[in-house]
Scaffold this motif. Structure first.
Motif, PDB file in Angstrom:
ATOM      1  N   ILE A  19      10.544  -2.655  11.476  1.00  0.00           N
ATOM      2  CA  ILE A  19       9.640  -1.916  10.598  1.00  0.00           C
ATOM      3  C   ILE A  19       9.145  -0.708  11.388  1.00  0.00           C
ATOM      4  O   ILE A  19       8.563  -0.862  12.466  1.00  0.00           O
TER       5      ILE A  19
ATOM      6  N   GLU B 173       6.772   2.572  11.043  1.00  0.00           N
ATOM      7  CA  GLU B 173       5.788   3.313  10.245  1.00  0.00           C
ATOM      8  C   GLU B 173       6.043   4.797  10.398  1.00  0.00           C
ATOM      9  O   GLU B 173       6.366   5.271  11.483  1.00  0.00           O
TER      10      GLU B 173
ATOM     11  N   ILE C 162       6.338   9.917   4.100  1.00  0.00           N
ATOM     12  CA  ILE C 162       7.467   9.049   3.764  1.00  0.00           C
ATOM     13  C   ILE C 162       8.293   9.591   2.603  1.00  0.00           C
ATOM     14  O   ILE C 162       9.509   9.440   2.585  1.00  0.00           O
TER      15      ILE C 162
ATOM     16  N   TYR D 197      12.202  10.170   3.093  1.00  0.00           N
ATOM     17  CA  TYR D 197      13.159   9.470   2.230  1.00  0.00           C
ATOM     18  C   TYR D 197      14.119  10.462   1.574  1.00  0.00           C
ATOM     19  O   TYR D 197      15.335  10.256   1.570  1.00  0.00           O
TER      20      TYR D 197
ATOM     21  N   THR E 159       4.988  -1.584  -2.119  1.00  0.00           N
ATOM     22  CA  THR E 159       5.003  -3.023  -1.855  1.00  0.00           C
ATOM     23  C   THR E 159       3.828  -3.722  -2.540  1.00  0.00           C
ATOM     24  O   THR E 159       2.903  -3.072  -3.017  1.00  0.00           O
TER      25      THR E 159
ATOM     26  N   GLN F  17       4.025   2.217   0.775  1.00  0.00           N
ATOM     27  CA  GLN F  17       5.330   2.684   0.320  1.00  0.00           C
ATOM     28  C   GLN F  17       6.349   2.356   1.387  1.00  0.00           C
ATOM     29  O   GLN F  17       6.058   2.483   2.591  1.00  0.00           O
ATOM     30  N   GLU F  18       7.555   1.949   0.976  1.00  0.00           N
ATOM     31  CA  GLU F  18       8.598   1.689   1.952  1.00  0.00           C
ATOM     32  C   GLU F  18       9.970   1.821   1.319  1.00  0.00           C
ATOM     33  O   GLU F  18      10.127   1.734   0.104  1.00  0.00           O
TER      34      GLU F  18
ATOM     35  N   ILE G 223      13.287  -0.797   8.132  1.00  0.00           N
ATOM     36  CA  ILE G 223      12.320  -0.676   7.043  1.00  0.00           C
ATOM     37  C   ILE G 223      11.363   0.437   7.428  1.00  0.00           C
ATOM     38  O   ILE G 223      10.635   0.324   8.412  1.00  0.00           O
TER      39      ILE G 223
ATOM     40  N   ARG H  38       8.097   2.410   6.538  1.00  0.00           N
ATOM     41  CA  ARG H  38       6.877   2.125   5.780  1.00  0.00           C
ATOM     42  C   ARG H  38       5.880   3.246   5.994  1.00  0.00           C
ATOM     43  O   ARG H  38       5.764   3.785   7.089  1.00  0.00           O
ATOM     44  N   SER H  39       5.135   3.562   4.937  1.00  0.00           N
ATOM     45  CA  SER H  39       4.135   4.627   5.029  1.00  0.00           C
ATOM     46  C   SER H  39       3.037   4.251   6.009  1.00  0.00           C
ATOM     47  O   SER H  39       2.577   3.122   6.046  1.00  0.00           O
TER      48      SER H  39
END
Length: 147
Positions: A92, A94, A98, A102, A118, A123-124, A136, A138-139
């Protein structure tokens, strides 16, 4: 906060000061290219053995990842010969901005889960790297948008 006692004996438990995941890969050059060109990591350190790249330390922000050539690791530790790298693990990471991140990488990496919110409000999105490791992203901020 004092030193905690270890469960097994009276010796003080070690205090962790950081962690750098070291992942084994079959193709180190391809991995370095993916993490630097696609994900924006920079090379901090690289080691060559027998004129072959065998280890690389990468950094993005405060995240450090190390990669070791699988053949070197299995030669050094014969008990790992049957071990399969990249299976059953996920990292994961961070990240800020994001949505922009993305959009930048979605056509350049294998996306296995699109950007979503999530159950806990972050957000992920999820991708795999060329070696099959699950990443993964993740924000690091609230899911309402990029800061």
């Amino acid at each position: 906060m004092g030193q905690e006692k270890s469960v097994c004996c009276d010796a003080p438990a070690p205090v962790a000061s950081g962690m750098i995941p070291q992942l084994t890969v079959k193709n180190l050059a391809q991995t370095v290219d993916f993490y630097s060109r696609v994900l924006g990591f920079e090379v901090l350190q690289s080691v060559r053995q027998s004129d072959e790249l065998s280890y690389v330390l990468l950094k993005s922000g405060s995240v450090l990842l190390a990669f070791q050539l699988e053949s070197y690791l299995k030669d050094k530790y014969p008990q790992l010969k049957a071990w399969k790298a990249g299976k059953g693990s996920a990292l994961i990471i961070e990240t800020s901005a994001i949505n922009r991140f993305y959009e930048r990488i979605k056509g350049r990496a294998e996306v296995i889960s699109n950007l979503t919110v999530t159950f806990f409000g972050a957000q992920e999105f999820v991708i795999t790297d060329p070696e099959g490791y699950v990443l993964i992203f993740r924000s690091a901020e609230n899911p309402a948008g990029d800061k």
